[in-house]
Motif scaffolding. Structure first.
Motif, PDB file in Angstrom:
ATOM      1  N   HIS A  50      65.738  42.678   4.389  1.00  0.00           N
ATOM      2  CA  HIS A  50      65.808  41.560   3.439  1.00  0.00           C
ATOM      3  C   HIS A  50      67.160  40.856   3.587  1.00  0.00           C
ATOM      4  CE1 HIS A  50      62.482  43.161   0.571  1.00  0.00           C
ATOM      5  NE2 HIS A  50      62.033  42.179   1.321  1.00  0.00           N
ATOM      6  N   ASN A  58      69.246  37.169  12.286  1.00  0.00           N
ATOM      7  CA  ASN A  58      68.084  37.838  12.867  1.00  0.00           C
ATOM      8  C   ASN A  58      67.682  37.061  14.129  1.00  0.00           C
ATOM      9  OD1 ASN A  58      65.423  38.609  13.541  1.00  0.00           O
ATOM     10  ND2 ASN A  58      64.960  39.171  11.423  1.00  0.00           N
ATOM     11  N   CYS A 188      56.026  41.319  -4.600  1.00  0.00           N
ATOM     12  CA  CYS A 188      56.025  41.418  -3.135  1.00  0.00           C
ATOM     13  C   CYS A 188      55.095  40.369  -2.516  1.00  0.00           C
ATOM     14  CB  CYS A 188      55.604  42.818  -2.698  1.00  0.00           C
ATOM     15  SG  CYS A 188      56.444  44.146  -3.599  1.00  0.00           S
ATOM     16  N   CYS A 191      55.770  36.597  -1.212  1.00  0.00           N
ATOM     17  CA  CYS A 191      56.078  36.248   0.188  1.00  0.00           C
ATOM     18  C   CYS A 191      55.261  37.025   1.216  1.00  0.00           C
ATOM     19  CB  CYS A 191      57.545  36.495   0.478  1.00  0.00           C
ATOM     20  SG  CYS A 191      58.661  35.710  -0.685  1.00  0.00           S
ATOM     21  N   HIS A 192      54.938  38.281   0.928  1.00  0.00           N
ATOM     22  CA  HIS A 192      54.226  39.116   1.908  1.00  0.00           C
ATOM     23  C   HIS A 192      52.727  38.853   1.875  1.00  0.00           C
ATOM     24  CE1 HIS A 192      57.514  41.746   3.340  1.00  0.00           C
ATOM     25  NE2 HIS A 192      58.044  41.481   2.163  1.00  0.00           N
ATOM     26  N   HIS A 254      61.217  48.207  10.984  1.00  0.00           N
ATOM     27  CA  HIS A 254      62.408  48.225  11.845  1.00  0.00           C
ATOM     28  C   HIS A 254      63.171  49.539  11.747  1.00  0.00           C
ATOM     29  CE1 HIS A 254      61.516  44.030  11.010  1.00  0.00           C
ATOM     30  NE2 HIS A 254      62.252  43.656  12.033  1.00  0.00           N
TER      31      HIS A 254
HETATM   32  C1  HEC Z   1      61.204  35.913  -1.498  1.00  0.00           C
HETATM   33  C2  HEC Z   1      60.311  36.489  -0.507  1.00  0.00           C
HETATM   34  C3  HEC Z   1      60.121  37.987  -0.484  1.00  0.00           C
HETATM   35  C4  HEC Z   1      59.832  38.830  -1.551  1.00  0.00           C
HETATM   36  C5  HEC Z   1      59.636  38.450  -3.019  1.00  0.00           C
HETATM   37  C6  HEC Z   1      59.732  40.164  -1.000  1.00  0.00           C
HETATM   38  N1  HEC Z   1      59.967  40.139   0.352  1.00  0.00           N
HETATM   39 FE1  HEC Z   1      60.005  41.728   1.615  1.00  0.00          FE
HETATM   40  N2  HEC Z   1      60.557  40.511   3.159  1.00  0.00           N
HETATM   41  C7  HEC Z   1      60.643  39.141   3.096  1.00  0.00           C
HETATM   42  C8  HEC Z   1      61.044  38.619   4.387  1.00  0.00           C
HETATM   43  C9  HEC Z   1      61.246  37.147   4.749  1.00  0.00           C
HETATM   44  C10 HEC Z   1      61.230  39.748   5.232  1.00  0.00           C
HETATM   45  C11 HEC Z   1      61.650  39.733   6.704  1.00  0.00           C
HETATM   46  C12 HEC Z   1      63.112  39.660   6.858  1.00  0.00           C
HETATM   47  C13 HEC Z   1      63.553  39.712   8.299  1.00  0.00           C
HETATM   48  O1  HEC Z   1      63.019  40.531   9.069  1.00  0.00           O
HETATM   49  O2  HEC Z   1      64.460  38.950   8.659  1.00  0.00           O
HETATM   50  C14 HEC Z   1      60.906  40.922   4.418  1.00  0.00           C
HETATM   51  C15 HEC Z   1      60.951  42.231   4.877  1.00  0.00           C
HETATM   52  C16 HEC Z   1      60.502  43.330   4.155  1.00  0.00           C
HETATM   53  C17 HEC Z   1      60.436  44.678   4.658  1.00  0.00           C
HETATM   54  C18 HEC Z   1      60.895  45.131   6.012  1.00  0.00           C
HETATM   55  C19 HEC Z   1      59.705  45.201   6.871  1.00  0.00           C
HETATM   56  C20 HEC Z   1      60.038  45.664   8.223  1.00  0.00           C
HETATM   57  O3  HEC Z   1      59.247  45.263   9.082  1.00  0.00           O
HETATM   58  O4  HEC Z   1      60.995  46.395   8.454  1.00  0.00           O
HETATM   59  C21 HEC Z   1      59.895  45.463   3.672  1.00  0.00           C
HETATM   60  C22 HEC Z   1      59.596  46.945   3.726  1.00  0.00           C
HETATM   61  C23 HEC Z   1      59.660  44.606   2.545  1.00  0.00           C
HETATM   62  N3  HEC Z   1      60.036  43.318   2.866  1.00  0.00           N
HETATM   63  C24 HEC Z   1      59.123  45.037   1.349  1.00  0.00           C
HETATM   64  C25 HEC Z   1      59.067  44.266   0.189  1.00  0.00           C
HETATM   65  C26 HEC Z   1      58.640  44.759  -1.095  1.00  0.00           C
HETATM   66  C27 HEC Z   1      58.216  46.180  -1.376  1.00  0.00           C
HETATM   67  C28 HEC Z   1      58.706  43.702  -1.965  1.00  0.00           C
HETATM   68  C29 HEC Z   1      58.348  43.697  -3.436  1.00  0.00           C
HETATM   69  C30 HEC Z   1      59.120  44.589  -4.287  1.00  0.00           C
HETATM   70  C31 HEC Z   1      59.197  42.546  -1.222  1.00  0.00           C
HETATM   71  N4  HEC Z   1      59.387  42.930   0.077  1.00  0.00           N
HETATM   72  C32 HEC Z   1      59.418  41.294  -1.752  1.00  0.00           C
HETATM   73  C33 HEC Z   1      60.396  38.351   1.990  1.00  0.00           C
HETATM   74  C34 HEC Z   1      60.179  38.823   0.707  1.00  0.00           C
END
Ligand code: HEC
Ligand code: HEC
Ligand code: HEC
Ligand code: HEC
Ligand code: HEC
Length: 398
Positions: A50, A58, A188, A191-192, A254
């Protein structure tokens, strides 16, 4: 004429959903401001991906952004603003139009609002504390294509939204929301989910594939709740207050140690074939999250310890652009079949037994980027070609 109409349509769609940016006060703008009282959390988050979600931090993200700009002939800054929707949602400019493209072509965009927004320190930390903890409302009723910045409403700067309903802090206001404790998947999925190409081809949708079986995203990616503290400040009889807390390292694809045992492997011989079952007990597909990820099954056929034959089977997705040429997920109009291992399911591969072999060893690996996209983007850092070990099995052959 047709092109002009398309551009007008694109602009009107983007303004229709344009979110209202809220300026982040200097006192909260970056994670160093939280260290005095939440050092343990900042330290964990800092190493998460994140924290790397920014053009400068990145390589894969940067190369993809450059490639999209080059191939669509849209300005780099225009593409960066588009990606910021999810990657840098505290950006102060949420969409750009044709005027910006004209200014950019003429090279006059250096001092523009858009450039200033992209260079601001507020977004340099990617998905930081004031992304997740400043969300006042999530519009889950909006169309499923509306994501990131356009799916949320920000709180007033300095109001931290958290899981507790009785917290008090001398540094900031505190509010409670149900997506910080009861329903965190909703956060989550801001965005996911529904990641799409320039041609609106959805290449991954974690919300659709997720099987609700009681496990939440945070259970695995922030760890289970443990006894600890939320803040180091001595607010409870001169001691920090004890709380049930989770981790902020967000380990994922990762993190090589997360891969070991992430999938189960079963190898069997049936007549003249080897059957390899890959079993996924997680509630989303694997690979998932992004396109062009890959699982590799490497087979080594042996006869009394001498290697007779090696073979690699790949589970990945390839993408095609408008002209039918190989491309990256963000420029795709179509893809090859989805070979990911389904959520709470399995995928079975089979291959003929090598003649004369008395043993086969099968090893499963994961790679963040398949060969095709790796070479299209000319990625240099070792992590993108590294193979993460998942599991291995060996059986004797009849
Ligand atoms: C505002 C947008 C946003 C929100 C809200 C968000 N994420 Fe993410 N997340 C991203 C982005 C964009 C990346 C990729 C970042 C990168 O690799 O540069 C990421 C990466 C990740 C990764 C790493 C994945 C990997 O391949 O290593 C995980 C695990 C993850 N998020 C879990 C969560 C979880 C659990 C939540 C909810 C609690 C959450 N995220 C909420 C945008 C978000
Ligand atoms: C991707 C979203 C996300 C980001 C980024 C994030 N948090 Fe959190 N945070 C959460 C969620 C979800 C919880 C609730 C966890 C639970 O208790 O179930 C939480 C909980 C907390 C808590 C309550 C105690 C605890 O650990 O459960 C504090 C304090 C906190 N976060 C501070 C921070 C700080 C400081 C940063 C920046 C360094 C940060 N958070 C970054 C999602 C995020
Ligand atoms: C001077 C100390 C201090 C600083 C600096 C500080 N906090 Fe806090 N914060 C606290 C205290 C104290 C609590 C309440 C802890 C408790 O009740 O267990 C808290 C609680 C929180 C919570 C949980 C709120 C809830 O209702 O669950 C979040 C989220 C949070 N802080 C985020 C941040 C972020 C982000 C920053 C930096 C921009 C920050 N804090 C800076 C002292 C501080
Ligand atoms: C039962 C545990 C579990 C739950 C629940 C879970 N995941 Fe995962 N997730 C995993 C495992 C295991 C992996 C693959 C190994 C790894 O992350 O290193 C993974 C991988 C990921 C990845 C990286 C995938 C890739 O190939 O790029 C992302 C992003 C992700 N999860 C997000 C989420 C989100 C969002 C949710 C909630 C909808 C969620 N996860 C729920 C266990 C879980
Ligand atoms: C709908 C929200 C959303 C939008 C819009 C978006 N992304 Fe992402 N992107 C994500 C999430 C979430 C992840 C993390 C998935 C994972 O790691 O498995 C991610 C991951 C990535 C990755 C993989 C990073 C890594 O470290 O492996 C690249 C590359 C990427 N995005 C490029 C882009 C580009 C370029 C744009 C703009 C053209 C863009 N994204 C727009 C949500 C989005």
């Amino acid at each position: 004429m047709k092109k002009k109409l398309l551009i007008i349509a694109a602009i009107s769609i983007s303004t229709l959903f344009a979110a209202e940016p809220v300026e982040v006060d200097d006192r909260f703008s970056d994670s160093t401001k939280c260290k005095a009282c939440h050092l343990h959390i900042v330290n964990e988050w800092e190493h998460s991906w994140h924290a790397k979600s920014h053009y400068e931090n990145n390589e894969y993200f940067r190369a993809t952004t450059d490639y999209v700009s080059k191939k669509t002939r849209k300005s780099l800054s225009g593409v960066q603003v588009q990606c910021a929707t999810c990657h840098n949602p505290r950006i102060s400019v949420t969409s750009t139009g044709i005027e910006h493209e004209i200014i950019a072509v003429m090279g006059l965009d250096k001092d523009s609002e858009v450039e200033k927004a992209l260079e601001s320190d507020v977004i340099s930390e990617g998905i930081n504390c004031v992304v997740c903890h400043n969300i006042g409302a999530i519009y889950s009723d909006k169309d499923e294509t509306v994501r990131g910045i356009n799916r949320v409403e920000w709180t007033k700067s300095g109001v931290m939204v958290g899981p507790f309903d009785d917290a008090m802090s001398p540094y900031h206001k505190v509010e409670h929301r149900e997506y910080m404790d009861k329903d965190p998947n909703k956060l989550c999925f801001v965005c996911h989910a529904n990641d799409r190409s320039a041609s609106d081809f959805v290449f991954v949708n974690m919300e659709k594939e997720y099987v609700d079986g009681g496990k939440l995203c945070v259970d695995c990616h922030m760890g289970s709740k443990k006894q600890g503290i939320a803040a180091t400040l001595r607010i409870d009889n001169k001691k920090p207050k004890e709380r049930e807390v989770r981790g902020h390292a967000f380990p994922g694809a990762h993190t090589d140690t997360m891969w070991e045992g992430a999938l189960d492997l079963k190898v069997e011989q049936k007549k003249k074939e080897v059957f390899i079952s890959i079993i996924n007990s997680n509630p989303h597909n694997i690979p998932s999250g992004f396109g062009s990820r890959e699982i590799i099954a490497e087979l080594v056929f042996k006869k009394s310890d001498e290697v007779l034959e090696t073979k690699a089977l790949s589970l990945t997705t390839y993408y095609k652009d408008k002209r039918g040429k190989a491309t990256i997920p963000h420029l795709a109009v179509s893809s090859s079949d989805d070979l990911s291992v389904p959520a709470n399911g399995k995928r079975v591969l089979k291959t003929p037994v090598q003649r004369g072999a008395d043993r086969v060893e099968v090893t499963l690996y994961y790679r963040l980027v398949n060969n095709e996209v790796h070479s299209l983007l000319d990625l240099r850092e070792p992590i993108w070609s590294q193979k993460f070990f998942i599991a291995s099995k060996s059986i004797s052959l009849k």
